[in-house]
Motif scaffolding. Structure first.
Motif, PDB file in Angstrom:
ATOM      1  N   ALA A 234      72.540  32.975  31.375  1.00 51.27           N
ATOM      2  CA  ALA A 234      71.267  33.725  31.604  1.00 51.27           C
ATOM      3  C   ALA A 234      70.730  33.419  32.948  1.00 51.27           C
ATOM      4  O   ALA A 234      70.323  32.327  33.400  1.00 51.27           O
ATOM      5  CB  ALA A 234      70.128  33.364  30.453  1.00 51.27           C
ATOM      6  N   LEU A 235      70.523  34.721  33.858  1.00 54.05           N
ATOM      7  CA  LEU A 235      70.194  34.458  35.189  1.00 54.05           C
ATOM      8  C   LEU A 235      68.742  34.598  35.211  1.00 54.05           C
ATOM      9  O   LEU A 235      68.249  35.668  35.170  1.00 54.05           O
ATOM     10  CB  LEU A 235      70.869  35.515  36.055  1.00 54.05           C
ATOM     11  CG  LEU A 235      70.860  35.628  37.484  1.00 54.05           C
ATOM     12  CD1 LEU A 235      71.261  34.402  38.078  1.00 54.05           C
ATOM     13  CD2 LEU A 235      71.335  36.814  38.197  1.00 54.05           C
ATOM     14  N   GLY A 236      68.086  33.501  35.734  1.00 50.43           N
ATOM     15  CA  GLY A 236      66.745  33.569  35.773  1.00 50.43           C
ATOM     16  C   GLY A 236      66.364  33.396  37.205  1.00 50.43           C
ATOM     17  O   GLY A 236      66.995  33.275  38.333  1.00 50.43           O
ATOM     18  N   THR A 237      65.140  33.799  37.441  1.00 55.21           N
ATOM     19  CA  THR A 237      64.416  33.907  38.656  1.00 55.21           C
ATOM     20  C   THR A 237      63.430  32.631  39.260  1.00 55.21           C
ATOM     21  O   THR A 237      63.107  31.957  38.231  1.00 55.21           O
ATOM     22  CB  THR A 237      63.717  35.206  38.909  1.00 55.21           C
ATOM     23  OG1 THR A 237      62.416  35.108  38.021  1.00 55.21           O
ATOM     24  CG2 THR A 237      64.499  36.306  38.517  1.00 55.21           C
ATOM     25  N   HIS A 238      63.024  32.402  40.431  1.00 55.76           N
ATOM     26  CA  HIS A 238      62.053  31.512  40.626  1.00 55.76           C
ATOM     27  C   HIS A 238      60.553  31.808  39.609  1.00 55.76           C
ATOM     28  O   HIS A 238      59.990  30.816  39.488  1.00 55.76           O
ATOM     29  CB  HIS A 238      61.665  31.636  41.908  1.00 55.76           C
ATOM     30  CG  HIS A 238      62.621  30.963  42.806  1.00 55.76           C
ATOM     31  ND1 HIS A 238      62.895  29.578  43.196  1.00 55.76           N
ATOM     32  CD2 HIS A 238      64.088  31.470  43.513  1.00 55.76           C
ATOM     33  CE1 HIS A 238      63.938  29.278  43.899  1.00 55.76           C
ATOM     34  NE2 HIS A 238      64.696  30.429  43.799  1.00 55.76           N
ATOM     35  N   ARG A 239      60.204  33.083  39.614  1.00 51.22           N
ATOM     36  CA  ARG A 239      59.091  33.388  38.877  1.00 51.22           C
ATOM     37  C   ARG A 239      59.409  32.923  37.348  1.00 51.22           C
ATOM     38  O   ARG A 239      58.491  32.295  36.779  1.00 51.22           O
ATOM     39  CB  ARG A 239      58.828  34.990  39.154  1.00 51.22           C
ATOM     40  CG  ARG A 239      57.324  35.224  38.683  1.00 51.22           C
ATOM     41  CD  ARG A 239      57.423  36.762  38.344  1.00 51.22           C
ATOM     42  NE  ARG A 239      57.484  37.548  39.372  1.00 51.22           N
ATOM     43  CZ  ARG A 239      56.597  37.979  40.191  1.00 51.22           C
ATOM     44  NH1 ARG A 239      55.161  37.225  40.159  1.00 51.22           N
ATOM     45  NH2 ARG A 239      56.851  38.500  41.375  1.00 51.22           N
ATOM     46  N   VAL A 437      64.473  36.700  31.661  1.00 50.33           N
ATOM     47  CA  VAL A 437      65.566  36.725  32.608  1.00 50.33           C
ATOM     48  C   VAL A 437      65.995  37.818  33.037  1.00 50.33           C
ATOM     49  O   VAL A 437      65.990  38.812  32.311  1.00 50.33           O
ATOM     50  CB  VAL A 437      66.669  35.682  32.343  1.00 50.33           C
ATOM     51  CG1 VAL A 437      66.338  34.370  31.691  1.00 50.33           C
ATOM     52  CG2 VAL A 437      67.419  36.173  31.212  1.00 50.33           C
ATOM     53  N   ARG A 438      66.603  37.963  34.185  1.00 45.54           N
ATOM     54  CA  ARG A 438      66.959  39.315  34.662  1.00 45.54           C
ATOM     55  C   ARG A 438      68.473  39.781  33.916  1.00 45.54           C
ATOM     56  O   ARG A 438      68.348  40.932  33.576  1.00 45.54           O
ATOM     57  CB  ARG A 438      67.532  39.030  36.245  1.00 45.54           C
ATOM     58  CG  ARG A 438      67.950  40.220  37.029  1.00 45.54           C
ATOM     59  CD  ARG A 438      68.355  40.162  38.461  1.00 45.54           C
ATOM     60  NE  ARG A 438      67.301  39.641  38.955  1.00 45.54           N
ATOM     61  CZ  ARG A 438      67.248  39.119  40.315  1.00 45.54           C
ATOM     62  NH1 ARG A 438      68.522  39.068  40.812  1.00 45.54           N
ATOM     63  NH2 ARG A 438      66.195  38.607  40.935  1.00 45.54           N
ATOM     64  N   GLU A 439      69.328  38.901  33.756  1.00 41.64           N
ATOM     65  CA  GLU A 439      70.457  39.378  33.080  1.00 41.64           C
ATOM     66  C   GLU A 439      71.275  38.384  32.559  1.00 41.64           C
ATOM     67  O   GLU A 439      71.055  37.396  32.663  1.00 41.64           O
ATOM     68  CB  GLU A 439      71.388  40.324  34.053  1.00 41.64           C
ATOM     69  CG  GLU A 439      71.756  39.619  35.230  1.00 41.64           C
ATOM     70  CD  GLU A 439      72.433  40.422  36.461  1.00 41.64           C
ATOM     71  OE1 GLU A 439      73.328  40.088  37.101  1.00 41.64           O
ATOM     72  OE2 GLU A 439      71.723  41.609  36.672  1.00 41.64           O
ATOM     73  N   THR A 450      71.543  43.730  25.167  1.00 38.96           N
ATOM     74  CA  THR A 450      70.272  42.761  24.809  1.00 38.96           C
ATOM     75  C   THR A 450      68.754  43.099  25.730  1.00 38.96           C
ATOM     76  O   THR A 450      67.829  42.904  25.012  1.00 38.96           O
ATOM     77  CB  THR A 450      70.549  41.252  25.267  1.00 38.96           C
ATOM     78  OG1 THR A 450      71.844  41.030  24.558  1.00 38.96           O
ATOM     79  CG2 THR A 450      69.555  40.464  24.888  1.00 38.96           C
ATOM     80  N   PHE A 451      69.102  43.461  26.998  1.00 35.86           N
ATOM     81  CA  PHE A 451      67.957  43.830  27.593  1.00 35.86           C
ATOM     82  C   PHE A 451      67.658  45.382  27.889  1.00 35.86           C
ATOM     83  O   PHE A 451      68.697  45.999  28.668  1.00 35.86           O
ATOM     84  CB  PHE A 451      68.136  43.135  29.131  1.00 35.86           C
ATOM     85  CG  PHE A 451      68.301  41.922  29.077  1.00 35.86           C
ATOM     86  CD1 PHE A 451      67.007  40.796  29.165  1.00 35.86           C
ATOM     87  CD2 PHE A 451      69.603  41.038  29.080  1.00 35.86           C
ATOM     88  CE1 PHE A 451      67.506  39.332  28.812  1.00 35.86           C
ATOM     89  CE2 PHE A 451      69.775  39.693  29.093  1.00 35.86           C
ATOM     90  CZ  PHE A 451      68.691  38.879  28.818  1.00 35.86           C
TER      91      PHE A 451
END
Length: 583
Positions: A234-239, A437-439, A450-451
Motif C-alpha cells: 500500500a503506497l502511502g503519502t506524507h500526508r 493510501v494512493r494505490e 479496491t480504490f
C-alpha cells in the motif's frame, strides 16, 4: 452531607456532532479545513505535520527527554535525531535518491525509527517489512518493492540467506546487532555509520538533507495481506502518515467533552507521557498510530524484545506507563495474569487497541481492574491505521462498536451493487479521507478494484448507527486475524495442496480467548492416501512465519462441504468447530 452523585455531570454532556464542532473550529489545534487531493475535495487537519520531516523536527524539539527505552538502553530525542541525520547522510552518499525504496526489517529496536526517518528525510519511499515473515516472504517484499537499500537486524539478514542472490536491485545492506556470517560485498554493519545507541548523543548535530518534501509525495509502502495472491504494497503519502497524530489527540479531547470536562492541553512542562509498545513498528498501526504520534507529542516509548505479560507489568510499574496500545490480546494477557495485583498500575491512563475483534466485555474489565480508560478503533493498512476510534464512556456504552470516523474521514455502507444503504443496514464498509493510501504498488488491477473515486472498499461487512458509530459484523475478505496478524487463507491452502495426500484444504478461523482467532485447517484426503497432522503442520511451518501455522489440522476421508458453485462452504466448517466446542 454532600450528595456526591448529584455533582457528577450527566453523560453525555454533549452530542458527538457538538463535540466535533467545538474541537475542529477555526483557530483550534484540531482545526479542519478544505483541501484538494488528487483532484478530489477533502477535509484535512490544518495543523497536522504535513510531511515526515515536520514530524521529525517536532520530535527533535523535545531535546533531552527520553524517547526510546529498550532493555537497559535509553535514547533521548536529540540522540535519536543525530543518529537519524547521520544515517540520512550515509544513504545519500550511497546514491539513494527521492523515490527510491529503502526497506526496513528488524524487531522494535531503537534502530528501527532511525532507519525509517533517515529514509524518509532523503525522499525515499520507506518500505517496512514484516519481521515475522520467513526468508522467502522477506525476499518477496524486497523484490516486489525494488528496494535499493535494506536496513536489517542480524536475524532478518540470516533468515533471508541465499535469497539475497536473487535481488539484483538491492545495492546496499546495512545490518545491526551482529556480524554477518556470509561474505557479501553489499553488506556493512549499521554500527559503522551511527555506532551503538549509547553513543548516539555524541554524534555531530547533523544537517537536514536538502530534499524538498510535499504532503502528497509518496512516503511509505506497507504490505498488507489480502484474500488472494501475494501481499500487496500500500503506497502511502506524507500526508497519510500525519493523520493519526491528530486523530489520537482528537479522540482524547472528544471523550473529555462528552464527559463534561475541559479537554486536556499539550503542556510541555507536564510530566512526560509514556507508552508500552506491544505492536511492531512494521505495522501501519505501530508506525502511523504509535511511533509518529509519540514522536510529535514527546512521549517515551518502552519496547519489549517480544511481548511478555509479566515483563509488561514490571515495565508499567518501573517506567510509569500511561498508555498501552496494540491488539486486544495484549490487554487480555495483562488482565488475566495471576500476578497482576502484585504490580503498581496506578500510572495507566489509557488502554487502547484495534486490529482484531475484541470481546465485548473487555472494556468493562479494563475499567474495573485498572485506573485506565479503554479505547477501541478500526483501521487497515489502506487507511494508514486509525479511521474510527472511541474512548471511555463512548466505548462502554457501545462495546461492540469501533467508534465513529475521525472527523476528516467519511464512511458509508453499500450493497453489492455499490448503492449506499440506509442507517442500520449491513453491507460493505467504504472509507474516504486524507488518510487513504494512493494505490497498491505495481498492482493496477487490484488498485482499480479496491480504490474507486477516492473510496477504499474495505471488504468488511458493517453497519452505522444514527450518530455514525461503526459496528463491524463480519469480514467479507477471507482473512484470519491472529493476535493482530493477518493470515490469508489461500496461500496456506496452496501449500497444503502441495502434499500428494491432500485432495482438499480449507483454512478457517476458530475463536480464541487470547489471540482473537487462530487458524484451523480442514483436510480431505485423496483416495487411498494417508498423512498425519504433524506432517502437514511442519509443511506449512517450513514455508511461512509461525503465526500462520494452523493450530489444529482436522483430517477426514469425506469431501469438504461445497456449494453449487463448487466453493467450500466455510461457515459449515466453522459451525462444526463451534458444535464440537460446546460438547
Amino acid at each position: 452531607m454532600t450528595d456526591t452523585a448529584s455533582t457528577v455531570p450527566p453523560w453525555p454532556a454533549m452530542s458527538i456532532a457538538q463535540a466535533t464542532a467545538l474541537l475542529t473550529a477555526s483557530g483550534s489545534l484540531l482545526e479542519i479545513v478544505d483541501a484538494e487531493i488528487d483532484g478530489r475535495p477533502h477535509r484535512v487537519w490544518k495543523n497536522a505535520p504535513p510531511t515526515l520531516m515536520h514530524s521529525f523536527m517536532a520530535g527533535r524539539a523535545h531535546g533531552e527527554k527520553t524517547f526510546l527505552v529498550y532493555g537497559d538502553e535509553r535514547v533521548s530525542y536529540e540522540a535519536f535525531a543525530r543518529a537519524t541525520l547521520a544515517l540520512a547522510a550515509d544513504l545519500q552518499a550511497r546514491g539513494v535518491k527521492p523515490g527510491d525504496r529503502v526497506a526496513v526489517a528488524m524487531r522494535n529496536l531503537p534502530e528501527w525509527p532511525v532507519a525509517f526517518f533517515a529514509g524518509a528525510l532523503v525522499g525515499a519511499i520507506v518500505t517496512p517489512l514484516n519481521a515475522w515473515w520467513s526468508g522467502s516472504e522477506l525476499a518477496y517484499g524486497l523484490k516486489d518493492s525494488g528496494s535499493v537499500v535494506a536496513l536489517l537486524d542480524i536475524e532478518r539478514l540470516e533468515r533471508i540467506g541465499p535469497a539475497l542472490n536473487d535481488l539484483p536491485d538491492l545495492r546496499h545492506i546495512l545490518v545491526s546487532r551482529g556480524e554477518p556470517s556470509a561474505a557479501d560485498p553489499r553488506v556493512a554493519r549499521l554500527e559503522t555509520v551511527i555506532g551503538e545507541s549509547a553513543t548516539w548523543a555524541a554524534l555531530p548535530p547533523g544537517d537536514m538533507p536538502a530534499v524538498p518534501l510535499n504532503p502528497d509525495d509518496a512516503a511509505t509502502i506497507f504490505y498488507t495481506s489480502g484474500t488472494t495472491g501475494s501481499p500487496k504494497g500500500a503506497l502511502g503519502t506524507h500526508r497519510n502518515a500525519g493523520c493519526s497524530v491528530m486523530a489520537g489527540v482528537f479522540s482524547i479531547c472528544r471523550s473529555a467533552l462528552r464527559r463534561g470536562e475541559a479537554p486536556p492541553t499539550l503542556d510541555p512542562t507536564a510530566p512526560q507521557k509514556s507508552g508500552l509498545v506491544s505492536i511492531p513498528f512494521f505495522h501501519t498501526t505501530g508506525c502511523n498510530a504509535v511511533l509518529i504520534p509519540a514522536l510529535v507529542t514527546g512521549q517515551k516509548l518502552v519496547c519489549q524484545r517480544r511481548f511478555d505479560a509479566e515483563e509488561a507489568l514490571g515495565l508499567i510499574e518501573r517506567e510509569r506507563i500511561t498508555m498501552i496500545g496494540g491488539v486486544p490480546t495484549v490487554a487480555i494477557q495483562i488482565l488475566q495474569h495471576p500476578k497482576r495485583d502484585e504490580y503498581d498500575l496506578s500510572s495507566l491512563e489509557t488502554v487502547a487497541y484495534g486490529g482484531a475483534a475484541a470481546p465485548t466485555d473487555l472494556v468493562r474489565q479494563i475499567e474495573q481492574a485498572t485506573p485506565a480508560k479503554a479505547g477501541s478503533g478500526w483501521g487497515m493498512t489502506e487507511t494508514s491505521a486509525t479511521h474510527t476510534h472511541h474512548l471511555g464512556e463512548d466505548y462502554l456504552n457501545r462495546p461492540d462498536s469501533c467508534g465513529p470516523a475521525i472527523p476528516v474521514g467519511r464512511m458509508k455502507i453499500v450493497d453489492p451493487n455499490g448503492h449506499e444503504l440506509p442507517t442500520g443496514q449491513v453491507g460493505e464498509l467504504l472509507a474516504y479521507g486524507p488518510n487513504i493510501v494512493r494505490e497498491y504498488w505495481n498492482k493496477p488491477e487490484a488498485t482499480a478494484e479496491t480504490f474507486v473515486d477516492g473510496w477504499v472498499h474495505t471488504g468488511d461487512l458493517a453497519r452505522l448507527d444514527d450518530e455514525g458509530f461503526c459496528f463491524i459484523v463480519d469480514r467479507a475478505k477471507d482473512i484470519i486475524i491472529r493476535g493482530g496478524e493477518n493470515i490469508y487463507c489461500q496461500e496456506i491452502e496452496a501449500v497444503l495442496f502441495d502434499h500428494p495426500a491432500v485432495a482438499e484444504a480449507a483454512l478457517v478461523a476458530k475463536p480464541d480467548p487470547v489471540m482473537g482467532e487462530v487458524p484451523v485447517a480442514f483436510i480431505s484426503l485423496a483416495p487411498g492416501e494417508t498423512v498425519d497432522a504433524a506432517t502437514l503442520t511442519a509443511l506449512v511451518a517450513s514455508r511461512f512465519a509461525a503465526f500462520k501455522v494452523p493450530t489444529e489440522v482436522i483430517i477426514t476421508a469425506d469431501p469438504l462441504p461445497r456449494n453449487a458453485a463448487g466453493k467450500v462452504v466455510k461457515p459449515e466448517l466453522k459451525a462444526w468447530l463451534t458444535a464440537r466446542a460446546a460438547e
